[in-house]
Design a protein around this motif. Structure first.
Motif, short mmCIF file in Angstrom:
data_model
loop_
_atom_site.label_atom_id
_atom_site.label_comp_id
_atom_site.label_asym_id
_atom_site.label_seq_id
_atom_site.Cartn_x
_atom_site.Cartn_y
_atom_site.Cartn_z
N PHE A 49 0.81 -1.22 0.00
CA PHE A 49 0.00 0.00 0.00
C PHE A 49 0.85 1.27 0.00
N LEU A 50 2.11 1.13 -0.39
CA LEU A 50 2.94 2.32 -0.58
C LEU A 50 2.64 2.90 -1.96
N LYS A 51 3.11 4.12 -2.20
CA LYS A 51 2.72 4.81 -3.42
C LYS A 51 3.16 4.03 -4.65
N ALA A 52 2.19 3.69 -5.48
CA ALA A 52 2.44 2.90 -6.69
C ALA A 52 2.07 3.72 -7.92
N ARG A 53 2.34 3.14 -9.05
CA ARG A 53 1.99 3.78 -10.32
C ARG A 53 0.50 4.08 -10.36
N THR A 54 0.15 5.21 -10.93
CA THR A 54 -1.25 5.62 -11.00
C THR A 54 -2.11 4.52 -11.62
N CYS A 102 8.69 0.78 -9.97
CA CYS A 102 8.19 1.11 -11.30
C CYS A 102 9.01 2.27 -11.87
N VAL A 103 9.47 2.12 -13.10
CA VAL A 103 10.29 3.17 -13.72
C VAL A 103 9.63 3.73 -14.97
N GLU A 104 8.35 3.46 -15.14
CA GLU A 104 7.62 4.01 -16.27
C GLU A 104 6.47 4.87 -15.76
N GLY A 105 6.00 5.76 -16.62
CA GLY A 105 4.84 6.57 -16.27
C GLY A 105 5.16 7.92 -15.69
N GLY A 106 6.44 8.18 -15.37
CA GLY A 106 6.83 9.51 -14.93
C GLY A 106 6.58 9.81 -13.47
N GLY A 107 6.19 8.81 -12.66
CA GLY A 107 5.89 9.09 -11.26
C GLY A 107 7.00 8.80 -10.28
N ASN A 108 8.12 8.27 -10.75
CA ASN A 108 9.21 7.88 -9.86
C ASN A 108 10.28 8.97 -9.86
N ASP A 109 10.32 9.77 -8.82
CA ASP A 109 11.25 10.91 -8.76
C ASP A 109 12.70 10.47 -8.79
N ARG A 110 13.01 9.35 -8.14
CA ARG A 110 14.39 8.88 -8.14
C ARG A 110 14.83 8.51 -9.56
N TRP A 111 13.96 7.83 -10.28
CA TRP A 111 14.30 7.42 -11.65
C TRP A 111 14.43 8.65 -12.55
N LEU A 112 13.54 9.61 -12.38
CA LEU A 112 13.61 10.83 -13.18
C LEU A 112 14.90 11.59 -12.89
N ASP A 113 15.31 11.58 -11.64
CA ASP A 113 16.57 12.22 -11.29
C ASP A 113 17.74 11.52 -11.97
N LEU A 114 17.69 10.19 -12.03
CA LEU A 114 18.74 9.45 -12.71
C LEU A 114 18.77 9.78 -14.20
N LEU A 115 17.59 9.93 -14.81
CA LEU A 115 17.52 10.23 -16.23
C LEU A 115 17.98 11.65 -16.53
N GLU A 116 17.91 12.51 -15.55
CA GLU A 116 18.35 13.89 -15.76
C GLU A 116 19.83 14.06 -15.44
N ASN A 117 20.38 13.18 -14.59
CA ASN A 117 21.74 13.39 -14.10
C ASN A 117 22.71 12.25 -14.36
N GLY A 118 22.20 11.15 -14.93
CA GLY A 118 23.08 10.06 -15.33
C GLY A 118 23.88 9.47 -14.19
N PRO A 119 25.11 9.02 -14.47
CA PRO A 119 25.94 8.41 -13.43
C PRO A 119 26.21 9.35 -12.25
N SER A 120 26.12 10.67 -12.49
CA SER A 120 26.37 11.61 -11.39
C SER A 120 25.14 11.84 -10.53
N SER A 121 24.04 11.18 -10.85
CA SER A 121 22.81 11.34 -10.08
C SER A 121 23.00 10.88 -8.64
N ALA A 122 22.30 11.54 -7.74
CA ALA A 122 22.29 11.10 -6.35
C ALA A 122 21.75 9.69 -6.24
N HIS A 123 21.02 9.26 -7.28
CA HIS A 123 20.45 7.92 -7.30
C HIS A 123 21.12 7.06 -8.38
N GLY A 124 22.33 7.44 -8.76
CA GLY A 124 23.03 6.71 -9.81
C GLY A 124 23.33 5.28 -9.44
#
Length: 988
Positions: A49-54, A102-124
């Motif tokens: 019951f944690l936040k899941a994909r819409t 889930c890494v699709e649908g645009g709701g995962n902030d950690r994944w979006l951060d990785l896509l914006e910052n690549g290996p240097s991401s805080a979530h790399g």
């Protein structure tokens, strides 16, 4: 709340699985808590019951581990639900997902951060991404296989849309959303800059600000920068740039219009391919590479859950990832809102043993902090350190200390045991579901069923061969990328030794696939330089089978793979290389499980259809049923090693509900009757088959499955208005999924619409409810005895689950008859109002007329399901009232004598002067109305005249002495109800 084990974990007496989603929320669960308490349930077993994909219907596609799913209600709603549990003294076991997000649908902030910052991401390093993959073009990039067609086609169709929002740029593809790297904003901002110069004088503040922003963008560190100070600078400055852009556009509409027009130009014009060059150039500079979903097979470079592109694996082995993903769960543990955990897909973890140890330690800390409250003498940090030191000292005395109730989703294969070093209370119960199903299958008729199946499908299938081939098929067509990556790692290891460096990459990959295809279990658990004996045996078995099956390949290749997997280092293997071997082994272990799951459960189980009640998660379909001795043996072993493991009969993952399996298993009792049905139905329905590419559809194997599915899923009661059409639709949907899973005539990757449509037409045609449909009329004549015997078998399964060693689990709604098939069919809404009303009615009738009269009446109307609800209610409440008897009581199989001795499973549970006997008949087609005759239970260590009360009916039966043995006659025990739970009450 009762605490019964030495580590003070709260042990449930019975759990009830609830599937949370937008149609069943926290407030809905709160309303049924009183009902579940009255039913005899001690703990709700909650789906994630944690936040899941819409729109998620199951909750396993988590996007944020530290937020409740807003679609299920607010935090106040959740608190109200938890308060309802606590008012009734109930606990809650949460299904927690540590392996993936889930890494699709645009709701995962950690994944979006990785896509914006690549290996240097805080979530790399949060996600399991290979930044240096086999495909060199993907170095420091992530392949995103989400497109429905080739990239160029999608691009020129205008389906990839650039947008400018809140100071940042994004790419959208339908519901998917990807950030543009700030470093690449410049091409958008400077396009047509000369036109902007005509609007503003060179010294205009807005114009100068835009140029200043472009200059700042040029100074941003690249996304491959890993030096901490430069990474911090990049994070800081890119956000400053976004804010400046936002303010600039808000205050200067010409600038905003200029950027919007550039965005429009970048988005191109459909029909003009060159107009998309700008957007193509921009996308080539991103961290991610958008690609056709089929490319995932060979080139995906992030680990997934099985072959599901939308679920990206996370690196739970890293302490920071563990802490980051468990904050909310630990908060709920401290608040006593979560009193137990079910860990999903433990085999996907890099090191499951270490994860469970860390989890128990964290739960111990939170519970102790909650019990101690604030401490004036110590700071919170010092207090936590003191508590953890206490835990470590406790572990030295008792290494298997388990202060918190945790079960792991672990599928055990034949003769496999749960790893002894896992500090958990057991599994989620797949093995029990298979055992109790197998017990209801008549093992004597296996050969006859082999012949019937082979005759009908016109071939003699070998399950082991099917499983091996399907695992290879999965590795080639679904998980080729993972196999290729592992093969390249193995090739790197081979290059370091003069005796192995000549092995070619192709031969290593082929040999690796052969070893995995023959692996007898889901995975091994090597995590240090010592390989456990059990794992050594599995590896040696798989390598030996692969070697024998591939005599044309060099034996030395298989020897090398075996050496690596068993960590048999060479004399010249250095320390760093030894670490590389170990890392390879651990990644190999993470791969064998998904291959087994996809190849076995999700493919072979849809191909080998001899008796599909045996085709269950963790099952062994090639073994035709289970003997009484084997069933008792499994119960004895569970009582010894994992007495608090879950006992499941239906789960959200089962291929068929317990009631469907029970009815299909009835077919095993009379092979001749089943054979006659098949021949008759096949002749009747021959005209409904359609020829597709020269082949009659459905094929014989699919037709065989269709008949079993219809027999198993047919409701116990008559159809009401509209229900028949729904039933036909469910069978069609199931068959579509089954055919695609089988991957024979169609598949998910390569659907064959012509074949699918022909097969679904066949289903609709044979189930058309018209007078001329001879098959339907014959089916309705054939089903009543099967339905009745299936219901009786299901009652036996229920009493066995409640009384066997372990914690019985009820899947939502199955306290009444439930004839659900595989998901999503088993996630249909449950009518709890109906169940609450029925239970209240049963309680009222029992008070007025007594249990015996109620039990007799329920047998006259079994089809409405109240008889199963009655059995569940009475047995679970008795179990809760006598929990120590069932948790700590010994298990003693009882001998059955007489003409129907093979038709009943009976055992005794006893502890501290308490004794209860469970009696569960089977093979009901062989039992008439008065057939127990002289059949009797032998009750050891008792004298004649000992009275037992049947807690289901209230009746008393008394032991008698017969042939120098103390016995209970089954004619008395089962006189008024099909199963019995007998409580020793004293001497008559």
């Amino acid at each position: 709340m009762n605490q019964t084990n030495p580590a003070n974990a709260r042990i449930p007496t019975a759990t009830y699985r609830l599937q949370f989603n937008g149609g069943f929320r926290f407030c809905d669960a709160a309303r049924i808590v009183p009902y579940l308490d009255a039913l005899g349930v001690s703990d709700i077993y909650a789906s994630p019951f944690l936040k899941a994909r819409t729109g998620s219907m199951h909750g396993y596609d988590i996007v944020d581990h530290n937020r409740l799913n807003p679609e299920l209600g607010s935090r106040d709603d959740f608190n109200a639900y938890c308060a309802a549990l606590q008012r009734h003294g109930m606990g809650q076991i949460l299904d927690f997902v540590p392996n993936h997000m889930c890494v699709e649908g645009g709701g995962n902030d950690r994944w979006l951060d990785l896509l914006e910052n690549g290996p240097s991401s805080a979530h790399g390093d949060f996600f399991d991404v290979d930044w240096a993959p086999v495909k060199k073009e993907l170095t420091n990039k992530v392949l995103i296989p989400v497109l429905g067609d080739q990239y160029g086609t999608i691009l020129e169709n205008g389906e990839l849309v650039l947008s400018f929002e809140e100071g940042g740029f994004f790419i959208s593809y339908y519901e998917h959303r990807f950030p543009i790297i700030p470093k690449t904003y410049s091409p958008i901002l400077t396009h047509r800059l000369h036109e902007l110069e005509r609007l503003f004088p060179a010294n205009h503040e807005a114009y100068r600000e835009l140029l200043s922003i472009v200059t700042a963008i040029g100074h941003l560190p690249f996304y491959t920068e890993l030096e901490p100070e430069r990474v911090r600078e990049r994070y800081r400055e890119k956000e400053v740039i976004k804010r400046r852009l936002l303010v600039l556009c808000a205050e200067n509409w010409p600038i905003k219009e200029f950027i919007d027009e550039n965005v429009r130009i970048f988005n191109g014009e459909k029909g003009n391919p060159h107009s998309f060059d700008l957007l193509d150039g921009l996308l080539r500079q991103q961290v991610y590479r958008l690609a056709h979903w089929r490319t995932a097979t060979d080139e995906i470079n992030y680990r997934r859950l099985f072959d599901i592109n939308a679920l990206g694996a996370i690196r739970m082995e890293k302490p920071r990832v563990f802490e980051d993903t468990h904050r909310l769960v630990m908060e709920l543990v401290r608040e006593n809102a979560v009193t137990g955990l079910r860990i999903d897909h433990a085999d996907g973890l890099y090191d499951p043993t270490e994860y469970f140890r860390r989890l128990q330690r964290a739960c111990f800390l939170e519970r102790r902090l909650a019990s101690l409250g604030s401490s004036g003498d110590q700071s919170p940090g010092a207090l936590a350190e003191t508590i953890l030191q206490m835990y470590d000292e406790m572990l030295e005395v008792s290494p298997q200390t388990m202060p918190f109730y945790i079960v792991g989703e672990k599928i055990l294969m034949k003769n496999e045991r749960l790893p002894e070093d896992w500090p958990i209370h057991g599994t989620t119960g797949y093995e029990f579901a298979n055992a109790v199903t197998g017990l209801m299958v008549d093992t004597r008729n296996g050969r006859e069923f082999d012949a019937i199946y082979a005759r009908f499908i016109q071939e003699r299938p070998n399950f082991a061969e099917i499983a091996c081939q399907k695992k290879k098929q999965v590795m080639r067509f679904s998980m080729g990328g993972e196999i290729n990556t592992l093969g390249h790692h193995l090739n790197t290891l081979s290059e370091s030794n003069r005796h192995t460096r000549d092995f070619t990459l192709g031969s290593l990959i082929k040999a690796l696939m052969e070893v995995i295809a023959h692996f007898p279990v889901y995975r091994t658990y090597t995590a240090s330089r010592k390989v456990a004996d059990r794992d050594r045996q599995y590896i040696e078995y798989a390598v030996a089978k692969a070697r024998r099956r591939n005599s044309a390949m060099s034996e030395s290749i298989f020897t090398f793979i075996e050496d690596v997997l068993l960590l048999r280092f060479y004399d010249n293997t250095g320390k760093e290389e030894q670490e590389q071997w170990l890392d390879f082994v651990m990644r190999f272990q993470q791969l064998t499980g998904p291959v087994m799951a996809k190849g076995l459960e999700d493919t072979a189980f849809y191909v080998f259809n001899r008796l599909v009640s045996l085709n269950e998660v963790g099952g062994t379909p090639e073994r035709f049923g289970l003997t009484l001795e084997a069933f008792h043996g499994q119960n004895i072993e569970r009582a010894r090693s994992t007495p608090f493991a879950m006992l499941a009969t239906t789960t959200h993952d089962t291929k068929r509900s317990e009631d469907v399996r029970a009815r299909i298993s009835v077919l095993s009792e009379d092979p001749a009757a089943w054979h006659d049905c098949l021949m008759r139905w096949s002749r009747m329905n021959r005209g409904h088959k359609v020829t597709v590419q020269g082949v009659k559809v459905p094929d014989r194997n699919e037709e065989y499955l269709i008949y079993q599915t219809i027999v198993g899923a047919w409701p116990a009661d008559e159809f009401t208005d509209g229900e028949y059409g729904v039933f036909v639709g469910r069978i069609r949907e199931y068959m579509l999924k089954a055919m695609r899973e089988a991957k024979v005539n169609t598949s998910w990757i390569n659907p064959n619409p012509a074949h699918e449509e022909a097969a679904l037409h066949f289903v609709a045609a044979i189930l058309r409810d018209i007078p001329a449909n001879g098959f339907l009329a014959d089916l309705r004549r054939t089903l009543p005895p099967l339905v009745r015997c299936g219901m009786l078998s299901s009652l036996s399964q229920t009493i066995l689950k409640v009384a066997s060693p372990g914690i019985p689990d009820i899947y939502q709604g199955t306290e009444l008859w439930d004839f659900s098939l595989v998901d999503p069919d088993n996630r249909r809404p449950v009518d709890f109002e109906k169940r609450m009303g029925m239970l209240a009615e049963l309680q009222s009738i029992e008070r007025e007329r007594g249990a015996l009269a109620l039990a007799r009446a329920l047998l006259q109307t079994m089809a409405d399901g109240r008889v199963k609800l009655f059995l569940t209610w009475k047995s679970l409440n008795y179990r809760r009232e006598h929990r120590s008897l069932f948790e700590a009581g010994k298990y003693l199989p009882l001998e059955v004598l007489g003409e129907r001795s093979d038709n009943v499973c009976a055992f005794e549970r006893y502890s501290d002067g308490e004794t209860v006997i469970a009696v569960a008949p089977r093979f009901f087609t062989r039992l008439g109305t008065e057939t127990w005759g002289d059949t009797r239970l032998v009750v050891p260590f008792e004298s004649a005249g000992r009275a037992y009360r049947n807690i289901l009916t209230g009746e008393r039966v008394v032991t008698a002495l017969r042939e120098r043995r103390t016995v209970l006659p089954l004619t008395a025990v089962l006189a008024d109800f099909p199963v019995a739970l007998l409580e020793a009450v004293g001497d008559e």
